[in-house]
Write a protein that holds these residues in place. Structure first.
Motif, short mmCIF file in Angstrom:
data_model
loop_
_atom_site.label_atom_id
_atom_site.label_comp_id
_atom_site.label_asym_id
_atom_site.label_seq_id
_atom_site.Cartn_x
_atom_site.Cartn_y
_atom_site.Cartn_z
N PRO A 147 0.82 -1.22 0.00
CA PRO A 147 0.00 0.00 0.00
C PRO A 147 0.86 1.27 0.00
N ARG A 148 0.29 2.32 -0.57
CA ARG A 148 0.95 3.63 -0.59
C ARG A 148 0.22 4.55 0.38
N TYR A 149 1.01 5.22 1.22
CA TYR A 149 0.48 6.15 2.22
C TYR A 149 0.97 7.56 1.90
N PHE A 150 0.13 8.53 2.20
CA PHE A 150 0.44 9.93 1.97
C PHE A 150 0.37 10.66 3.31
N PHE A 151 1.33 11.54 3.55
CA PHE A 151 1.43 12.25 4.82
C PHE A 151 1.30 13.75 4.56
N ASN A 152 0.19 14.32 4.96
CA ASN A 152 -0.11 15.73 4.71
C ASN A 152 -0.05 16.53 6.00
N VAL A 153 0.55 17.72 5.91
CA VAL A 153 0.63 18.62 7.05
C VAL A 153 -0.41 19.72 6.85
N ILE A 154 -1.27 19.88 7.84
CA ILE A 154 -2.32 20.90 7.79
C ILE A 154 -2.00 21.91 8.90
N ASP A 155 -1.56 23.12 8.47
CA ASP A 155 -1.16 24.12 9.46
C ASP A 155 -1.42 25.55 9.00
N GLY A 156 -2.31 25.73 8.07
CA GLY A 156 -2.57 27.06 7.53
C GLY A 156 -1.85 27.26 6.20
N THR A 157 -0.68 26.68 6.06
CA THR A 157 0.04 26.66 4.78
C THR A 157 0.24 25.20 4.41
N ASN A 158 -0.84 24.54 4.11
CA ASN A 158 -0.89 23.09 3.96
C ASN A 158 0.20 22.54 3.03
N LEU A 159 0.77 21.44 3.47
CA LEU A 159 1.79 20.73 2.70
C LEU A 159 1.23 19.35 2.37
N HIS A 160 0.84 19.16 1.11
CA HIS A 160 0.25 17.89 0.69
C HIS A 160 1.30 17.01 0.02
N ASP A 161 1.33 15.79 0.44
CA ASP A 161 2.24 14.78 -0.10
C ASP A 161 1.63 14.23 -1.38
N ASP A 162 2.22 14.57 -2.50
CA ASP A 162 1.70 14.12 -3.79
C ASP A 162 2.36 12.83 -4.28
N GLU A 163 3.46 12.43 -3.65
CA GLU A 163 4.18 11.24 -4.08
C GLU A 163 3.80 10.00 -3.29
N GLY A 164 3.66 10.16 -1.98
CA GLY A 164 3.34 9.02 -1.13
C GLY A 164 4.55 8.12 -0.92
N THR A 165 4.35 7.15 -0.03
CA THR A 165 5.41 6.22 0.32
C THR A 165 4.82 4.81 0.40
N ASP A 166 5.44 3.87 -0.26
CA ASP A 166 5.02 2.48 -0.18
C ASP A 166 5.49 1.90 1.15
N LEU A 167 4.55 1.39 1.93
CA LEU A 167 4.87 0.81 3.23
C LEU A 167 4.09 -0.49 3.39
N PRO A 168 4.61 -1.40 4.19
CA PRO A 168 3.96 -2.71 4.29
C PRO A 168 2.61 -2.71 4.99
N ASP A 169 2.39 -1.78 5.96
CA ASP A 169 1.14 -1.83 6.71
C ASP A 169 0.90 -0.52 7.46
N LEU A 170 -0.26 -0.44 8.07
CA LEU A 170 -0.68 0.77 8.80
C LEU A 170 0.21 1.03 10.00
N GLU A 171 0.67 0.00 10.66
CA GLU A 171 1.55 0.17 11.83
C GLU A 171 2.86 0.83 11.42
N THR A 172 3.40 0.44 10.29
CA THR A 172 4.62 1.07 9.79
C THR A 172 4.34 2.52 9.40
N ALA A 173 3.20 2.78 8.80
CA ALA A 173 2.81 4.15 8.45
C ALA A 173 2.71 5.01 9.70
N ARG A 174 2.19 4.46 10.79
CA ARG A 174 2.10 5.20 12.05
C ARG A 174 3.48 5.60 12.54
#
Length: 76
Positions: free
Chosen positions: A2-29
């Motif tokens: 699966p591919r996970y995306f990590f977005n920062v929301i702080d008023g000047t939002n930083l959206h992850d358009d590439e994502g990262t392939d990770l084995p599972d949700l625990e690794t994404a955490r």
């Protein structure tokens, strides 16, 4: 994998358009927590009382899977 995306929301939002392939949700955490830590270290001098931001992890369909919330506040 699966591919996970990590977005920062702080008023000047930083959206992850590439994502990262990770084995599972625990690794994404774990990756999200490390990323948030790096961001806090980098912006520590700029953060002020009252500032809030969050980091959200989404899947490829952009469904939010979890969110890390941060708020700078003085204690009473």
């Amino acid at each position: 994998m699966p591919r996970y995306f990590f977005n920062v929301i702080d008023g000047t939002n930083l959206h992850d358009d590439e994502g990262t392939d990770l084995p599972d949700l625990e690794t994404a955490r774990c990756v999200a927590i490390r990323y948030a830590g790096a961001l806090l270290e980098e912006s520590g001098l700029r953060l002020r009382f009252g500032d809030t931001w969050h980091l959200e992890a989404t899947d490829e369909a952009r469904n939010v899977l979890f969110q890390l919330d941060f708020r700078v506040r003085p204690t009473p």
